[in-house]
Design an enzyme around this catalytic site. Structure first.
Site, mmCIF file in Angstrom:
data_model
loop_
_atom_site.group_PDB
_atom_site.id
_atom_site.type_symbol
_atom_site.label_atom_id
_atom_site.label_comp_id
_atom_site.label_asym_id
_atom_site.label_seq_id
_atom_site.Cartn_x
_atom_site.Cartn_y
_atom_site.Cartn_z
ATOM 1 N N ASN A 1 -3.652 13.642 23.650
ATOM 2 C CA ASN A 1 -4.580 13.969 22.565
ATOM 3 C C ASN A 1 -4.238 13.220 21.288
ATOM 4 O OD1 ASN A 1 -5.546 15.716 24.466
ATOM 5 N ND2 ASN A 1 -5.040 17.594 23.360
ATOM 6 N N TYR B 247 -9.017 19.696 20.656
ATOM 7 C CA TYR B 247 -9.529 18.619 21.497
ATOM 8 C C TYR B 247 -10.373 19.171 22.627
ATOM 9 C CZ TYR B 247 -9.799 14.498 24.462
ATOM 10 O OH TYR B 247 -10.271 13.456 25.217
ATOM 11 N N GLN C 84 -13.951 12.244 24.887
ATOM 12 C CA GLN C 84 -13.768 11.009 25.638
ATOM 13 C C GLN C 84 -14.987 10.103 25.468
ATOM 14 O OE1 GLN C 84 -11.772 11.054 29.592
ATOM 15 N NE2 GLN C 84 -13.749 10.365 30.382
ATOM 16 N N SER D 160 -41.897 -21.019 25.354
ATOM 17 C CA SER D 160 -42.682 -20.127 26.206
ATOM 18 C C SER D 160 -42.821 -20.743 27.582
ATOM 19 C CB SER D 160 -44.072 -19.903 25.603
ATOM 20 O OG SER D 160 -44.961 -19.347 26.550
ATOM 21 N N THR E 11 -44.744 -7.302 -2.828
ATOM 22 C CA THR E 11 -44.586 -5.855 -2.700
ATOM 23 C C THR E 11 -45.724 -5.390 -1.805
ATOM 24 O OG1 THR E 11 -45.947 -5.332 -4.638
ATOM 25 C CG2 THR E 11 -43.585 -5.643 -5.017
ATOM 26 N N HIS E 12 -45.445 -4.429 -0.945
ATOM 27 C CA HIS E 12 -46.428 -3.969 0.050
ATOM 28 C C HIS E 12 -46.877 -5.115 0.959
ATOM 29 C CE1 HIS E 12 -46.784 -0.234 -2.313
ATOM 30 N NE2 HIS E 12 -46.795 -1.035 -3.366
ATOM 31 N N SER F 130 -11.869 7.349 32.244
ATOM 32 C CA SER F 130 -12.402 6.630 31.080
ATOM 33 C C SER F 130 -11.874 5.208 31.002
ATOM 34 C CB SER F 130 -12.025 7.372 29.795
ATOM 35 O OG SER F 130 -10.618 7.454 29.663
ATOM 36 N N ASN G 280 -40.413 -19.722 19.402
ATOM 37 C CA ASN G 280 -40.250 -18.306 19.088
ATOM 38 C C ASN G 280 -38.909 -18.030 18.413
ATOM 39 O OD1 ASN G 280 -42.710 -17.695 20.417
ATOM 40 N ND2 ASN G 280 -41.657 -17.678 22.392
ATOM 41 N N LYS H 132 -15.830 6.781 22.427
ATOM 42 C CA LYS H 132 -15.522 5.358 22.400
ATOM 43 C C LYS H 132 -16.680 4.483 22.865
ATOM 44 C CE LYS H 132 -11.766 6.756 24.416
ATOM 45 N NZ LYS H 132 -11.697 8.062 23.723
#
Length: 464
Positions: free
Chosen positions: A116, A323, A328, A283, A161-162, A29, A291, A331
């Site tokens: 652990n 554990y 592992q 572009s 709204t909407h 790890s 953009n 993370k």
């Protein structure tokens, strides 16, 4: 004569051979957990001091361990120490290098602890610091929003709204809505940080230890409020990571909503806001394009952050205590979500500071969609004694009339207005004026400039 072990020298006394190639590839790890090096050394320094205080280490041994750990820290931070996948993780890489530097005393450091409780301690230390960094970044974004709001109290835009025209509002009021959202985000992170503020160190593998350790001492030295009460819970729980990931997912969702509005506002079809070259791109084929890629990427990264929460939920959902090596995998999604959220917060803070509100375009847009219709209905209620539901119906008829004439409600003649309700007077036109529609909404939390100024002052006092 026994065979010389070829397995890991840190734990391989029971093993005669090294791992299969596939296992050697999946097991380490270090590529992920190496970022815990400072927390791992911090925990080891506290553990060594505690071991010496209870008589497990001599003063000289503790001194040697401290000297060696500080050298390891220096070597890591300078890039001198190269991590080894054969040593699996950050704990064993540091311990191995410590043994190279100081010899036999390094072997005593792991007394009364396990990887652990060691990794659980490291991750909680890291999470505490990361939580504070996220809170700071959220505050900086809030400050950027408040600064823009101060400049746009009198800037009127269509409230939607909407995604349809609804009522006119102050642009500052709209921005302050996000200030409140991010304040709650800060609260969620702070709450999660408070709950994770307990120290697992000393829980060992799962059952505690036979050595006369002082867990309260190590907790205090590592600035935790207390040691965790249950040794199994200490090594087996990752709910604090889930809680932080959940808070990060909500932050990302809020950022995505704001990013979507930035994208909408900056379209030339809308034109409410402009962004400079600093936060836009062009572009490769269309020379006219500008953009809003920074906003689009913030919106796009939200999926990965939410996915990190789901990934850890799925990893943990069926794990028995205590554990398991599955843990592992906690993370990778945590670090990913932290990094992406921090990046998005910084990008959005920059965009908010960079944006240039197009005040005339916002105001002009308020002439479309009959945003003052509710004000007409309110006038009928307040001045003509009409019940609101009836006023709503009458206003709808006037909107139909204005639509047929392709004009605004304020452009109808008094006679036309009175054809729907005879008690309407000339005074109604003042209520239909755009600035008055905004200024009259003085209820607490409303969009009236007087209330917006109060809200800005409160935000500065409470959040910045």
């Amino acid at each position: 004569m026994s065979k010389k072990p070829t397995s890991n020298p840190m734990w391989g006394g029971h093993f005669n051979h090294g791992p299969a190639v596939a296992f050697a590839a999946i097991n380490p790890s270090i590529a992920v957990d190496q970022r815990l090096y400072a927390e791992d050394i911090q925990g080891s320094l506290a553990h060594a001091q505690m071991l010496q205080s209870v008589g497990i280490l001599t003063v000289e041994e503790r001194s040697e361990i401290e000297r060696g750990l500080k050298q390891v820290l220096s070597e890591i931070e300078s890039g001198q120490l190269q991590f080894s996948a054969a040593l699996e993780d950050i704990h064993m890489n540091i311990e191995s290098r410590l043994r190279d530097i100081i010899g036999a005393p390094a072997g005593k450091l792991h007394t009364a602890r396990s990887r652990n409780d060691q990794v659980a301690t490291d991750l909680r230390l890291y999470a505490k610091n990361a939580a504070q960094q996220i809170i700071i970044a959220l505050q900086q974004l809030q400050a950027s929003l408040v600064a823009q709001a101060e400049q746009n109290i009198e800037t009127i835009m269509p409230g939607l709204t909407h995604l349809q025209p609804a009522q006119p509002i102050s642009f500052a009021h709209h921005l302050l809505a996000y200030v409140e959202m991010f304040a709650r985000d800060r609260g969620r992170i702070a709450d999660a940080a408070k709950r994770l503020d307990e120290c697992p160190l000393g829980a060992a593998a799962l059952a505690g230890t036979t050595y006369p350790i002082d867990r309260a001492m190590t907790a205090k030295k590592l600035s935790f409020t207390a040691p965790m009460r249950n040794s199994i819970d200490a090594v087996a729980s990752r709910d604090y990571v889930l809680e932080l990931l959940s808070a990060l997912a909500i932050i990302a969702t809020h950022l995505s909503r704001l990013a979507e509005e930035m994208i909408f506002w900056t379209s030339p079809l809308i034109g409410f806001v402009k962004l400079s070259d600093a936060f836009t791109s062009g572009s490769s084929i269309m020379p006219q394009k500008r953009n809003p890629d920074a906003a689009e990427l913030v919106r796009g990264k939200t999926g990965g952050i939410i996915g990190s929460l789901n990934a850890l939920f799925i990893t943990l959902k069926a794990l028995p205590l205590a554990y398991n090596k599955d843990m592992q995998e906690d993370k990778r999604p945590f670090f990913f979500a932290l990094d992406e959220t921090m990046l998005c917060l910084k990008a959005m803070t920059g965009m908010i500071a960079d944006m240039q509100p197009q005040r005339e375009a916002m105001r002009k847009a308020c002439s479309r969609g009959y945003l003052n219709a509710t004000d007409l209905a309110d006038w009928l209620v307040s001045n003509a004694g009409v019940a609101f539901r009836d006023a709503h119906h009458l206003t709808g008829k006037l909107v139909q009339m204005a639509e047929a004439k392709q004009c605004g409600l304020e452009d109808l003649s008094l006679a036309e207005l009175q054809s729907v309700h005879a008690s309407i007077t000339q005074d109604i036109f003042a209520s239909l004026a755009l600035d008055n529609c905004v200024a009259r909404r003085t209820s607490f939390g409303g969009t009236a400039p007087t209330r917006v100024r109060e809200a800005i002052a409160a935000a500065k006092k409470d959040y910045l």
